[in-house]
Write a protein that holds these residues in place. Structure first.
Motif, PDB file in Angstrom:
ATOM      1  N   SER A   5       0.830  -1.232   0.069  1.00  0.00           N
ATOM      2  CA  SER A   5       0.053  -0.011   0.023  1.00  0.00           C
ATOM      3  C   SER A   5       0.894   1.402  -0.092  1.00  0.00           C
ATOM      4  O   SER A   5       1.993   1.448   0.581  1.00  0.00           O
ATOM      5  CB  SER A   5      -0.951   0.090   1.251  1.00  0.00           C
ATOM      6  OG  SER A   5      -1.856  -1.161   1.196  1.00  0.00           O
ATOM      7  N   GLU A   6       0.334   2.394  -0.546  1.00  0.00           N
ATOM      8  CA  GLU A   6       0.979   3.783  -0.378  1.00  0.00           C
ATOM      9  C   GLU A   6      -0.266   4.710  -0.574  1.00  0.00           C
ATOM     10  O   GLU A   6      -1.207   4.533  -0.905  1.00  0.00           O
ATOM     11  CB  GLU A   6       2.014   3.945  -1.698  1.00  0.00           C
ATOM     12  CG  GLU A   6       1.340   3.692  -3.254  1.00  0.00           C
ATOM     13  CD  GLU A   6       2.019   4.069  -4.285  1.00  0.00           C
ATOM     14  OE1 GLU A   6       2.648   5.315  -4.389  1.00  0.00           O
ATOM     15  OE2 GLU A   6       2.369   3.139  -5.078  1.00  0.00           O
ATOM     16  N   SER A   7       0.155   6.059  -0.145  1.00  0.00           N
ATOM     17  CA  SER A   7      -0.872   6.771  -0.018  1.00  0.00           C
ATOM     18  C   SER A   7      -0.543   8.097  -0.976  1.00  0.00           C
ATOM     19  O   SER A   7       0.430   8.303  -1.731  1.00  0.00           O
ATOM     20  CB  SER A   7      -0.582   7.451   1.320  1.00  0.00           C
ATOM     21  OG  SER A   7       0.681   7.962   1.727  1.00  0.00           O
ATOM     22  N   ILE A   8      -1.732   8.813  -1.062  1.00  0.00           N
ATOM     23  CA  ILE A   8      -1.693   9.964  -2.150  1.00  0.00           C
ATOM     24  C   ILE A   8      -2.121  11.112  -1.203  1.00  0.00           C
ATOM     25  O   ILE A   8      -3.196  11.072  -0.560  1.00  0.00           O
ATOM     26  CB  ILE A   8      -2.769   9.505  -3.291  1.00  0.00           C
ATOM     27  CG1 ILE A   8      -2.312   8.440  -4.124  1.00  0.00           C
ATOM     28  CG2 ILE A   8      -2.580  10.814  -4.202  1.00  0.00           C
ATOM     29  CD1 ILE A   8      -3.496   8.063  -5.169  1.00  0.00           C
ATOM     30  N   ASP A   9      -1.418  12.113  -1.235  1.00  0.00           N
ATOM     31  CA  ASP A   9      -1.770  13.214  -0.409  1.00  0.00           C
ATOM     32  C   ASP A   9      -2.920  13.806  -0.863  1.00  0.00           C
ATOM     33  O   ASP A   9      -3.113  14.035  -2.369  1.00  0.00           O
ATOM     34  CB  ASP A   9      -0.575  14.415  -0.767  1.00  0.00           C
ATOM     35  CG  ASP A   9       0.689  13.867   0.216  1.00  0.00           C
ATOM     36  OD1 ASP A   9       0.742  13.105   0.974  1.00  0.00           O
ATOM     37  OD2 ASP A   9       1.775  14.644  -0.031  1.00  0.00           O
ATOM     38  N   SER A  10      -3.835  14.274   0.089  1.00  0.00           N
ATOM     39  CA  SER A  10      -4.943  14.868  -0.563  1.00  0.00           C
ATOM     40  C   SER A  10      -4.851  16.164  -0.967  1.00  0.00           C
ATOM     41  O   SER A  10      -3.946  17.066  -0.818  1.00  0.00           O
ATOM     42  CB  SER A  10      -5.894  15.174   0.789  1.00  0.00           C
ATOM     43  OG  SER A  10      -7.286  15.817   0.479  1.00  0.00           O
TER      44      SER A  10
ATOM     45  N   LYS B 284      -6.388  12.093   6.167  1.00  0.00           N
ATOM     46  CA  LYS B 284      -7.041  12.909   5.088  1.00  0.00           C
ATOM     47  C   LYS B 284      -6.247  12.300   3.905  1.00  0.00           C
ATOM     48  O   LYS B 284      -5.913  13.323   2.995  1.00  0.00           O
ATOM     49  CB  LYS B 284      -6.986  14.372   5.472  1.00  0.00           C
ATOM     50  CG  LYS B 284      -7.589  14.801   6.635  1.00  0.00           C
ATOM     51  CD  LYS B 284      -7.682  16.277   6.766  1.00  0.00           C
ATOM     52  CE  LYS B 284      -8.182  16.628   7.951  1.00  0.00           C
ATOM     53  NZ  LYS B 284      -7.451  16.406   9.283  1.00  0.00           N
ATOM     54  N   LYS B 285      -5.930  11.248   3.390  1.00  0.00           N
ATOM     55  CA  LYS B 285      -5.344  10.538   2.348  1.00  0.00           C
ATOM     56  C   LYS B 285      -6.001   9.436   1.825  1.00  0.00           C
ATOM     57  O   LYS B 285      -6.645   8.774   2.642  1.00  0.00           O
ATOM     58  CB  LYS B 285      -3.818  10.209   2.854  1.00  0.00           C
ATOM     59  CG  LYS B 285      -2.938  11.469   3.115  1.00  0.00           C
ATOM     60  CD  LYS B 285      -1.637  10.794   3.615  1.00  0.00           C
ATOM     61  CE  LYS B 285      -0.484  11.964   3.804  1.00  0.00           C
ATOM     62  NZ  LYS B 285       0.646  11.392   4.240  1.00  0.00           N
ATOM     63  N   ILE B 286      -5.677   9.333   0.422  1.00  0.00           N
ATOM     64  CA  ILE B 286      -6.220   8.142  -0.207  1.00  0.00           C
ATOM     65  C   ILE B 286      -5.009   6.872  -0.028  1.00  0.00           C
ATOM     66  O   ILE B 286      -4.015   7.277  -0.276  1.00  0.00           O
ATOM     67  CB  ILE B 286      -6.506   8.328  -1.690  1.00  0.00           C
ATOM     68  CG1 ILE B 286      -7.687   9.181  -1.852  1.00  0.00           C
ATOM     69  CG2 ILE B 286      -6.583   7.062  -2.380  1.00  0.00           C
ATOM     70  CD1 ILE B 286      -8.089   9.333  -2.959  1.00  0.00           C
TER      71      ILE B 286
END
Length: 635
Positions: A2-7, A226-228
């Motif tokens: 998994s990795e995140s995308i900044d809002s 607050k991230k995807i």
């Protein structure tokens, strides 16, 4: 992993306002639920999921939350499909997805077989089944086998009125069975699922929103961060989803097998002929009965050669199809046009200016090289229904278009006519194609080489005489005669011209089974010219080639590819079989109107072309499955 995308934007203010307990209480009222009850979700995920629960949102709701844009209820993938359990006023959780037992009689009746016996006779029905039966049988059997494979992990989804589901990988219309992610609602068709399951066709170019197989990532929104959070989909985690309840699918199959046992299953064997057929709509100054034309057409259409019906202008209301009539009604509109010299868009041209140059060379705009543009208005009206946008012209066209059992929207041999109104019907036209003359530019076509996924008819309703300051006609009689001679057209075309009929366009139509040879020839030609070959493109579907006389001769000598060379005169309707590569060059400025229809005779080619379109790159102009041919076969 998994990795995140900044809002994209700070959602703290949004969270405080929209995720408060009062908001949740209001949403519970909207859902009409009691505590400790389960109800089918009938609101957007974004209205239900919150920081108090761990309820997954579909990808559309997740992206709309992240990018802060409004989402319509019917865009939510879980709305109407997922069942929720309400634990208390603040907390809801996933319970399950709908099953076949949740389908109502109304849901089942959408798919039930209803035959309008006033529209189709038993003989016509038998003829249709004789052509499509083999493809239909394979389609249903494949559906049944695939469902049986995933029976323990299956779910049922109600089809929404006037909408269609598209595969998120290849954009093909989902007919029935498909696979879906229970966490985000991502869906793929059976073909794309099986390719991915076998680890076939990985992509070297990995984009931020897709994995190496061009599947969208599974998105989950983290309210605290607050991230995807994104992760790759795994085929083993996907659910089987169906629209058609199994009992209805088996019923359709049972009725079909019984019916086929009593009719001739072979249909006609496709025998390609060396010349095309010309029919005259007028004999001895009277209109030929359409039943006579239809009988001849039906017997010949399986041969996959073009058919021309001439002299239709004699019965049209000519006042409706003149440049002046179009200019006076629609001259105020600004529309994107195409410059046929380079196939580039000329944006927002006032139609009055376009019509000014239609018959007057001096009024035409010039390109950056100082050459007069060869402008084309294609697929018009682009989004509006011709029937309502141009009602008087639609009525005139439908009244006079021949072989009505094939060409009318409700024609017995037009398979799309059997799709229920509940469905999102494909746009088969008619559409207008209006362009300036390309007579003196033999290397530049008005419409480049391409194929239509369905059968089509193209009617020449107006041919112009060009006016300049120095000469009254587009080409002198000697020049036009030379153009026709150089085209290698039939002598009958020369004779028609000498008898003062007005030539409008030069067509080259190839047999469907020569498409691969043409593809090979054009690909090798590009390689010799050191042109970059782009994966996912196609030399025919790209619509970037116009075959000149030398290229057509090379195809004949190197691949034995024959061509039907047809000069389309005023009043000629040319019928083009599905899958037949063809190109057009206007010999005069002219107005054509064209429509598509799906016949039993061409269904095999339609299916082949649907598969070819799936293989095109995602950004390709023709990538979307607009015809929905699988639905047309089943219904």
């Amino acid at each position: 992993m998994s990795e995140s995308i900044d809002s994209i934007s700070d959602r703290s203010e949004f969270s405080k306002k929209s995720r408060a307990p009062d908001h949740i209480m209001n949403m519970n009222k909207k859902l009409k639920i009691d505590e400790n009850d389960t109800k089918i979700q009938d609101a957007k995920c974004i209205c239900i999921a919150n920081k108090y629960n761990d309820l997954d949102m579909c990808r559309e709701c997740t992206l709309s939350l992240d990018k802060d844009y409004n989402l319509e209820d019917d865009e939510c993938r879980f709305n109407g499909w997922r069942r929720l359990k309400i634990v208390n006023s603040k907390f809801s959780e996933f319970f399950d997805f709908l099953q076949e037992s949740d389908s109502s009689e109304k849901d089942k009746n959408i798919w039930d077989l209803v035959i309008d016996y006033n529209k189709i006779s038993t003989d016509e029905s038998d003829k249709i089944l004789a052509y499509i039966g083999q493809n239909f049988e394979k389609l249903i059997e494949d559906e049944i086998k695939f469902r049986q494979k995933f029976e323990k992990n299956s779910t049922w989804k109600k089809m929404l009125m006037h909408s269609r589901e598209l595969c998120d990988k290849c954009s093909t219309t989902i007919f029935n069975g498909h696979m879906a992610c229970g966490s985000c609602g991502f869906i793929v068709c059976i073909d794309c699922f099986e390719l991915r399951s076998r680890n076939l066709k990985p992509n070297d170019k990995i984009r931020s929103n897709r994995d190496q197989y061009s599947w969208f990532y599974c998105y989950k929104y983290n309210f605290e961060l607050k991230k995807i959070i994104k992760k790759a989909h795994s085929p083993s985690d996907m659910l089987y989803v169906q629209f058609i309840p199994s009992q209805i699918l088996y019923k359709i199959y049972f009725i079909y097998k019984n019916r086929m046992a009593s009719i001739n299953k072979t249909g006609h064997t496709s025998q390609l002929k060396s010349s095309y057929l010309t029919l005259d709509s007028f004999t001895q100054n009277s209109l030929v009965d359409d039943e006579i034309l239809t009988d001849i057409f039906e017997k010949e259409w399986h041969s996959k050669r073009p058919i021309v019906v001439k002299n239709l202008h004699k019965s049209l209301d000519e006042k409706l199809w003149t440049p002046d009539s179009f200019s006076s009604e629609f001259g105020h509109l600004e529309i994107n046009l195409v410059n046929c010299r380079n196939n580039r868009i000329v944006p927002q041209v006032l139609l009055k200016k376009f019509w000014s140059g239609f018959s007057n060379l001096e009024e035409r705009p010039c390109d950056h090289k100082g050459r007069k543009m060869i402008l084309k208005l294609k697929d018009w009206p682009s989004s509006d229904d011709f029937k309502y946008f141009l009602p008087s012209r639609y009525e005139d066209l439908m009244k006079n278009l021949p072989v009505k059992k094939f060409t009318q929207r409700n024609g017995a041999y037009n398979l799309v006519s059997y799709l229920p109104d509940y469905f999102c019907l494909p746009d088969l036209g008619p559409k207008l194609y209006i362009a300036y003359s390309s007579a003196e530019t033999p290397r530049e076509g008005t419409t480049n080489l391409h194929v239509d996924i369905s059968d089509a008819v193209n009617l020449m309703v107006y041919v112009s005489d060009l006016v300049t300051d120095s000469e009254p006609n587009d080409l002198s009689e000697k020049k036009m005669f030379k153009v026709l001679k150089d085209s290698n057209c039939l002598q009958e075309h020369i004779d028609r011209y000498l008898n003062n009929e007005k030539p409008g366009a030069l067509w080259h139509i190839f047999k469907p089974n020569d498409a691969d040879n043409i593809r090979t020839y054009l690909s090798l030609r590009d390689i010799k010219r050191e042109k970059k070959i782009v994966n996912g493109n196609d030399p025919i579907h790209d619509q970037t080639n116009y075959l000149n006389k030398k290229m057509i001769e090379d195809l004949k000598s190197e691949y034995n590819v024959e061509v039907f060379t047809i000069v389309q005169f005023l009043g000629d309707a040319i019928f083009i079989p599905s899958g037949a590569p063809h190109q057009v060059r206007n010999l005069s400025s002219c107005i054509k109107v064209a429509g598509d229809f799906v016949t039993p005779h061409g269904i095999t080619d339609c299916l082949l072309l649907t598969e070819q379109i799936r293989e095109l790159s995602e950004n390709h102009i023709n990538h979307e499955d607009k015809l929905q041919v699988y639905s047309s076969i089943e219904l």
